[in-house]
Design an enzyme around this catalytic site. Structure first.
Site, PDB file in Angstrom:
ATOM      1  N   ASP A  33      36.284  43.154  36.813  1.00  0.00           N
ATOM      2  CA  ASP A  33      36.739  41.895  36.210  1.00  0.00           C
ATOM      3  C   ASP A  33      35.714  41.330  35.239  1.00  0.00           C
ATOM      4  O   ASP A  33      35.930  40.278  34.648  1.00  0.00           O
ATOM      5  CB  ASP A  33      36.981  40.849  37.307  1.00  0.00           C
ATOM      6  CG  ASP A  33      38.146  41.244  38.185  1.00  0.00           C
ATOM      7  OD1 ASP A  33      38.045  41.056  39.415  1.00  0.00           O
ATOM      8  OD2 ASP A  33      39.145  41.743  37.636  1.00  0.00           O
ATOM      9  N   HIS A  34      34.621  42.007  35.088  1.00  0.00           N
ATOM     10  CA  HIS A  34      33.535  41.502  34.239  1.00  0.00           C
ATOM     11  C   HIS A  34      32.966  42.645  33.417  1.00  0.00           C
ATOM     12  O   HIS A  34      31.974  43.236  33.794  1.00  0.00           O
ATOM     13  CB  HIS A  34      32.433  40.884  35.133  1.00  0.00           C
ATOM     14  CG  HIS A  34      31.387  40.118  34.396  1.00  0.00           C
ATOM     15  ND1 HIS A  34      30.295  40.689  33.786  1.00  0.00           N
ATOM     16  CD2 HIS A  34      31.248  38.777  34.180  1.00  0.00           C
ATOM     17  CE1 HIS A  34      29.546  39.747  33.241  1.00  0.00           C
ATOM     18  NE2 HIS A  34      30.091  38.590  33.464  1.00  0.00           N
ATOM     19  N   PHE A  35      33.709  43.006  32.334  1.00  0.00           N
ATOM     20  CA  PHE A  35      34.873  42.282  31.832  1.00  0.00           C
ATOM     21  C   PHE A  35      36.116  43.176  31.806  1.00  0.00           C
ATOM     22  O   PHE A  35      35.986  44.377  31.563  1.00  0.00           O
ATOM     23  CB  PHE A  35      34.595  41.773  30.409  1.00  0.00           C
ATOM     24  CG  PHE A  35      33.459  40.825  30.346  1.00  0.00           C
ATOM     25  CD1 PHE A  35      32.169  41.268  30.042  1.00  0.00           C
ATOM     26  CD2 PHE A  35      33.652  39.465  30.617  1.00  0.00           C
ATOM     27  CE1 PHE A  35      31.101  40.389  29.972  1.00  0.00           C
ATOM     28  CE2 PHE A  35      32.593  38.586  30.545  1.00  0.00           C
ATOM     29  CZ  PHE A  35      31.321  39.041  30.231  1.00  0.00           C
TER      30      PHE A  35
END
Lengths: 172, 130
Positions: A33-35
């Site tokens: 999720d990052h990123f």
């Protein structure tokens, strides 16, 4: 998961310096999720700066805790400085070096340097990743007068395992 | 060392510790009110002053040390007469006259000015013969 942002202590000069390493892994969930993919850009897994800083805080925290025989609850109280220069990517190793600058009954301060080591190119010098200065409070001696639990919640079981597997004694 | 030199060094310590600008650190500026200092900053200031001036500061020598824990000095959140005498005795560099009218223990940290820190350093250096 365990909130451990270092994997092994590789060097300890008691009361002076502690070096710890952290291997960045694609198995770390948050990296996806990052990123994430966005506006035509592919996913870009980069270790969040806050977690690089947390790794340094744990490195320095163990140095400070060890200096006091792990009797005190060592709490990160202030980040005086945090400059980050590069992206920490999966498959690389972070090497955190924390040096003790002040120590007394109320707390301690440390200065830290983090570097990126490329396991595929051990011949190359590490790349500077961050300079981080921190201050810790010895919780029971703190000036704010807060009432904290009796047991040492800072140096938990997970930390004890880390210390033991790194070859450090921790009789607490 | 002259008082001006002391002020400059104290100013740079406070700029470093509190992340404020030079021009905010005036003699009458209060550390907590005007400069935003919190309890951990007091420890940072102590460490930096020790490094800057080369002396050792004992706990409770510059800033009050958990005054509120002692029931003789603080009752119902207010500093007692005995407490005020004790504070004045322990911390001669600070000006406690504001506490005369409002004894709330929360005011104890608030009265600390940049000037009080400078006076502390002056006293300390004089005792050391420096």
């Amino acid at each position: 998961m365990r909130w451990l942002w270092i994997d092994r202590v590789v060097e300890l000069v008691p009361g002076q310096r502690l070096v710890a390493v952290k291997n960045i892994s694609l198995a770390e969930d948050h990296l996806h999720d990052h990123f994430p993919a966005e506006h035509g850009r592919e996913p870009l897994p980069i270790m969040p700066a806050s977690l690089v800083i947390e790794g340094m805080a744990q490195t320095a925290g163990i140095l400070v805790g060890h200096a006091g025989g792990f009797r005190e609850k060592v709490l990160l109280a202030k980040l005086s400085r945090a400059h980050l220069h590069a992206d920490a990517l999966p498959g690389f190793t972070i090497r955190h070096t924390a040096t003790l600058t002040n120590y007394d009954a109320a707390g301690a301060s440390a200065t830290g340097t983090s570097e990126l080591v490329d396991p595929a190119r051990p011949d190359r010098p590490p790349v500077p990743l961050a300079e981080i200065d921190l201050m810790f409070s010895h919780a029971d001696q703190n000036m704010s007068g807060l009432d904290l639990p009796e047991h040492n919640f800072v140096f938990s079981d997970a930390f004890r395992t880390l210390l033991r597997t790194s070859g450090l004694e921790a009789s607490f | 060392m002259t008082n001006d030199e002391i002020f400059e060094k104290v100013q740079s310590v406070l700029v470093d510790a509190l992340a404020v600008d030079d021009d905010e650190v005036t003699p009458n500026a209060t550390l907590t009110g005007d400069l935003g200092a919190e309890s951990i900053d007091f420890l940072d200031i102590v460490f930096k002053l020790e490094q800057e001036f080369g002396f050792k500061i004992q706990q409770g020598e510059l800033f009050p040390d958990n005054v509120s824990q002692n029931p003789e000095y603080v009752q119902d959140g207010k500093v007692t007469d005995k407490g005020l005498v004790e504070l004045r005795h322990r911390l001669p560099h600070a000006d406690f006259s504001a506490l005369e009218h409002d004894r709330s223990v929360t005011r104890v940290a608030e009265i600390f000015t940049v000037d009080a820190v400078c006076r502390f350093v002056q006293n300390k250096l004089q005792h050391a013969g420096g």
